[in-house]
Design an enzyme around this catalytic site. Structure first.
Site, PDB file in Angstrom:
ATOM      1  N   HIS A 183      -8.451  -0.331   1.887  1.00  0.00           N
ATOM      2  CA  HIS A 183      -7.827   0.721   1.072  1.00  0.00           C
ATOM      3  C   HIS A 183      -7.533   0.302  -0.328  1.00  0.00           C
ATOM      4  O   HIS A 183      -7.924   0.945  -1.379  1.00  0.00           O
ATOM      5  CB  HIS A 183      -6.463   1.084   1.897  1.00  0.00           C
ATOM      6  CG  HIS A 183      -5.785   2.109   1.130  1.00  0.00           C
ATOM      7  ND1 HIS A 183      -5.316   3.319   1.272  1.00  0.00           N
ATOM      8  CD2 HIS A 183      -4.851   2.025  -0.034  1.00  0.00           C
ATOM      9  CE1 HIS A 183      -4.552   3.920   0.420  1.00  0.00           C
ATOM     10  NE2 HIS A 183      -4.306   3.106  -0.592  1.00  0.00           N
ATOM     11  N   GLU A 184      -6.919  -1.231  -0.254  1.00  0.00           N
ATOM     12  CA  GLU A 184      -6.481  -1.563  -1.684  1.00  0.00           C
ATOM     13  C   GLU A 184      -7.850  -1.740  -2.426  1.00  0.00           C
ATOM     14  O   GLU A 184      -8.164  -1.702  -3.783  1.00  0.00           O
ATOM     15  CB  GLU A 184      -5.709  -2.729  -1.733  1.00  0.00           C
ATOM     16  CG  GLU A 184      -4.561  -2.578  -0.969  1.00  0.00           C
ATOM     17  CD  GLU A 184      -3.683  -1.635  -1.351  1.00  0.00           C
ATOM     18  OE1 GLU A 184      -3.812  -1.289  -2.667  1.00  0.00           O
ATOM     19  OE2 GLU A 184      -2.785  -0.873  -0.819  1.00  0.00           O
ATOM     20  N   CYS A 240      -0.262   5.801   0.809  1.00  0.00           N
ATOM     21  CA  CYS A 240      -0.467   5.272  -0.216  1.00  0.00           C
ATOM     22  C   CYS A 240       0.698   5.316  -1.143  1.00  0.00           C
ATOM     23  O   CYS A 240       1.432   6.587  -1.478  1.00  0.00           O
ATOM     24  CB  CYS A 240      -1.707   5.809  -1.066  1.00  0.00           C
ATOM     25  SG  CYS A 240      -2.226   5.094  -2.480  1.00  0.00           S
ATOM     26  N   LEU A 241       0.985   4.235  -1.864  1.00  0.00           N
ATOM     27  CA  LEU A 241       1.954   4.421  -2.893  1.00  0.00           C
ATOM     28  C   LEU A 241       2.039   5.248  -3.889  1.00  0.00           C
ATOM     29  O   LEU A 241       2.932   5.657  -4.576  1.00  0.00           O
ATOM     30  CB  LEU A 241       2.311   3.127  -3.473  1.00  0.00           C
ATOM     31  CG  LEU A 241       2.825   1.901  -2.324  1.00  0.00           C
ATOM     32  CD1 LEU A 241       3.332   0.672  -3.044  1.00  0.00           C
ATOM     33  CD2 LEU A 241       4.147   2.397  -1.585  1.00  0.00           C
ATOM     34  N   GLN A 299      -2.312   0.443  -9.660  1.00  0.00           N
ATOM     35  CA  GLN A 299      -1.275   1.672  -9.314  1.00  0.00           C
ATOM     36  C   GLN A 299       0.142   1.104 -10.203  1.00  0.00           C
ATOM     37  O   GLN A 299       1.014   2.077 -10.104  1.00  0.00           O
ATOM     38  CB  GLN A 299      -0.752   1.297  -7.958  1.00  0.00           C
ATOM     39  CG  GLN A 299      -1.932   1.801  -6.917  1.00  0.00           C
ATOM     40  CD  GLN A 299      -1.651   1.604  -5.521  1.00  0.00           C
ATOM     41  OE1 GLN A 299      -1.709   0.708  -4.868  1.00  0.00           O
ATOM     42  NE2 GLN A 299      -1.011   2.816  -4.924  1.00  0.00           N
ATOM     43  N   GLY A 307       0.382  -2.508   0.906  1.00  0.00           N
ATOM     44  CA  GLY A 307      -0.345  -2.991   0.024  1.00  0.00           C
ATOM     45  C   GLY A 307      -0.239  -2.480  -1.421  1.00  0.00           C
ATOM     46  O   GLY A 307       0.492  -1.485  -1.419  1.00  0.00           O
ATOM     47  N   HIS A 364      -8.942   0.957  -4.484  1.00  0.00           N
ATOM     48  CA  HIS A 364      -8.289   1.260  -5.594  1.00  0.00           C
ATOM     49  C   HIS A 364      -9.070   0.598  -6.646  1.00  0.00           C
ATOM     50  O   HIS A 364      -8.993   1.543  -7.935  1.00  0.00           O
ATOM     51  CB  HIS A 364      -6.994   0.853  -5.605  1.00  0.00           C
ATOM     52  CG  HIS A 364      -5.835   1.777  -4.952  1.00  0.00           C
ATOM     53  ND1 HIS A 364      -5.490   2.926  -5.518  1.00  0.00           N
ATOM     54  CD2 HIS A 364      -5.127   1.593  -3.814  1.00  0.00           C
ATOM     55  CE1 HIS A 364      -4.535   3.465  -4.755  1.00  0.00           C
ATOM     56  NE2 HIS A 364      -4.415   2.836  -3.846  1.00  0.00           N
TER      57      HIS A 364
END
Ligand code: NI
Length: 176
Positions: free
Chosen positions: A138-139, A96-97, A51, A46, A142
């Site tokens: 998770h997203e 996480c990216l 981000q 995701g 953010h």
């Protein structure tokens, strides 16, 4: 359709407040396309707009994570809200990216239901469990500036900080 630079921890932009998307403009559509390309290029489950340094309340979930089907397109969540989460939780490893190479055990609801707008402007509900529920939550985190590093104890936090410091030293970014 450029692949965008992913903002890495501890970049303060990851803590900025996010803003509702007032209408579906071409700019929003093009941001979503770039997010999709960036997510696939980085092999993420995701990605949230914050981000890539954009503050619109938008995130995407990889179609394979959302549906289990290899051919599924990425699922786009615009102005998402959490409708319901299960009391039952699961503890599992998460990446996480914005934290390359970092994996953290996080306790999350087993099931989650979110409501959002899609790219056609229609409201939809997405209900998932396991990895899909985890990815959505998770997203969603953010969008409130909540990061993996906030979900661990002091010792692990320090390990993550050091690891990211090393990452930045070996990946100097001239654009920051
Ligand atoms: Ni993330």
């Amino acid at each position: 359709m450029p692949i965008l630079d992913i903002v890495k921890y501890p970049d303060p932009r990851l803590r900025e407040p996010t803003v509702e998307v007032p209408e579906l403009t071409d700019e929003v559509r093009s941001l979503v396309q770039d997010l999709k390309d960036t997510m696939f290029a980085a092999d993420g489950a995701g990605i949230a707009a914050i981000q890539v340094g954009r503050f619109e309340r938008i995130f995407l979930i990889d179609g394979r994570v959302a549906t289990g089907s290899e051919e599924a397109d990425a699922m786009v969540f615009i102005n998402p809200e959490v409708v319901e989460t299960s009391a039952a939780t699961v503890r599992s490893e998460e990446g996480c990216l914005s934290f390359p190479g970092v994996f953290v055990e996080v306790q999350r609801p087993r099931r989650a239901k979110l409501r959002a707008m899609d790219l056609e402007g229609n409201m939809f509900e997405a209900e998932g469990e396991g990895l899909f529920a985890r990815a959505m939550m998770h997203e969603f985190d953010h969008l409130t500036g909540q990061l993996l590093v906030d979900m661990v104890g002091m010792v692990k936090k320090e390990v993550i900080r050091r690891r990211m410091k090393k990452w930045h030293e070996s990946n100097p970014d001239p654009t920051v």
